[in-house]
Design a protein around this motif. Sequence first.
Motif, PDB file in Angstrom:
ATOM      1  N   TRP A   1       0.846  -1.202   0.000  1.00  0.00           N
ATOM      2  CA  TRP A   1       0.000   0.000   0.000  1.00  0.00           C
ATOM      3  C   TRP A   1       0.882   1.254   0.000  1.00  0.00           C
ATOM      4  O   TRP A   1       0.639   2.210  -0.747  1.00  0.00           O
ATOM      5  CB  TRP A   1      -0.915  -0.019   1.214  1.00  0.00           C
ATOM      6  CG  TRP A   1      -1.805   1.178   1.334  1.00  0.00           C
ATOM      7  CD1 TRP A   1      -3.028   1.351   0.785  1.00  0.00           C
ATOM      8  CD2 TRP A   1      -1.526   2.382   2.078  1.00  0.00           C
ATOM      9  NE1 TRP A   1      -3.551   2.581   1.121  1.00  0.00           N
ATOM     10  CE2 TRP A   1      -2.637   3.239   1.906  1.00  0.00           C
ATOM     11  CE3 TRP A   1      -0.459   2.811   2.861  1.00  0.00           C
ATOM     12  CZ2 TRP A   1      -2.697   4.496   2.509  1.00  0.00           C
ATOM     13  CZ3 TRP A   1      -0.520   4.064   3.456  1.00  0.00           C
ATOM     14  CH2 TRP A   1      -1.633   4.889   3.267  1.00  0.00           C
ATOM     15  N   GLY A   2       1.911   1.243   0.836  1.00  0.00           N
ATOM     16  CA  GLY A   2       2.822   2.386   0.891  1.00  0.00           C
ATOM     17  C   GLY A   2       3.605   2.565  -0.394  1.00  0.00           C
ATOM     18  O   GLY A   2       3.863   3.690  -0.832  1.00  0.00           O
TER      19      GLY A   2
ATOM     20  N   LEU B   1       1.372   4.375  -2.956  1.00  0.00           N
ATOM     21  CA  LEU B   1       0.596   5.431  -2.313  1.00  0.00           C
ATOM     22  C   LEU B   1       0.051   6.461  -3.302  1.00  0.00           C
ATOM     23  O   LEU B   1      -1.036   7.017  -3.093  1.00  0.00           O
ATOM     24  CB  LEU B   1       1.477   6.133  -1.266  1.00  0.00           C
ATOM     25  CG  LEU B   1       0.751   7.063  -0.284  1.00  0.00           C
ATOM     26  CD1 LEU B   1      -0.302   6.295   0.503  1.00  0.00           C
ATOM     27  CD2 LEU B   1       1.749   7.704   0.665  1.00  0.00           C
TER      28      LEU B   1
ATOM     29  N   ARG C   1      -3.186   1.234  -4.876  1.00  0.00           N
ATOM     30  CA  ARG C   1      -3.227   1.527  -3.445  1.00  0.00           C
ATOM     31  C   ARG C   1      -4.479   0.928  -2.802  1.00  0.00           C
ATOM     32  O   ARG C   1      -4.416   0.266  -1.764  1.00  0.00           O
ATOM     33  CB  ARG C   1      -3.201   3.040  -3.237  1.00  0.00           C
ATOM     34  CG  ARG C   1      -3.252   3.482  -1.777  1.00  0.00           C
ATOM     35  CD  ARG C   1      -3.322   4.987  -1.690  1.00  0.00           C
ATOM     36  NE  ARG C   1      -4.626   5.511  -2.062  1.00  0.00           N
ATOM     37  CZ  ARG C   1      -4.816   6.552  -2.876  1.00  0.00           C
ATOM     38  NH1 ARG C   1      -3.795   7.171  -3.423  1.00  0.00           N
ATOM     39  NH2 ARG C   1      -6.040   6.972  -3.127  1.00  0.00           N
TER      40      ARG C   1
END
Length: 312
Positions: A263-264, A267, A273
């Motif tokens: 997810w990071g 981003l 994401r």
Amino acid sequence: MKHVIEICICTFRRPHLAKTLASVARLSVPSGCELRVLVVDNDDWPSARSLATEVHLPFELAYVHAPARNISVARNAGLENSKGDFLVFLDDDETVSKDWIDALYEKMVSTDADVIFGRIVARYPTGTADWLVAGDYHSTQGPEDTTKAIKTGCSANVMIRRDRAHLHKSRFDLELGRTGGEDTVYFRDLYQAGAQMRFADNAVVYEAVDPKRLSLRWLLMRKFRSGQSYARSEIGTSEQPMMLRAKLFAQAGAKAAACAGMWGLYLLERHKRNFWAIRGALHVGVLSKCVGLREPILYGHCDEPLRRAKNA
């Protein structure tokens, strides 16, 4: 003697039921079979009675009022009121292809299975966000590995053989009737009882996606609950629940951390994401159930208070 295939449609204040029944009316009937339709109304008052009883179908239609705002109550009423050799569950926000029943029945007969699942294809309203359409999170596809046993499934498109002894006493869990996941646990229980389950890729239904479900928040909550349902069914059937709980917790923790990392990494890319956020929510749901957190209520909400119709 003809086999009776009964199509059970559980409904709760959804006008789309008219379109569902209209599509059912156009179904082709497998050779040697006859169709019967059972509408189970889960509203506090019999709001769907007129729609269900006034529609003209080429098959027999029965109406059952099972009030509770609890889908497990409605599905159990379907099981208890069915007169068919085969019971099919269909949702009231779906329409069916003309050869849908043919495909389910052919797969059932050719494999001698107890349960046959079919595909659910989501139909998104105009204006749906691109990332939702691209991700197609509301559709249900078949298993990637068709050689592995199917251990559970969804009740929105399924045929169940009614003459097998190990299926007679199984019922949907009332505690999960407003949280969701009742079908995951139900079919997992059937599998544990020895049911053979297969998938018919050509048995297709189309789901009209409710605009209220077109948000990241709703998808995160549903995936979170799915994780809880998975953990509940796994722990509940284990002979060593504490050891399995610890194992599931460790596995889910590692997977949730990996999803957080992805997810990071993405981003700044909304589609990717959100994909990893939704996937991570599943593992967080497993974690939460391992520590005893209850499932959130997702269904059965309504603006109107509980009441009985004056002119029911």
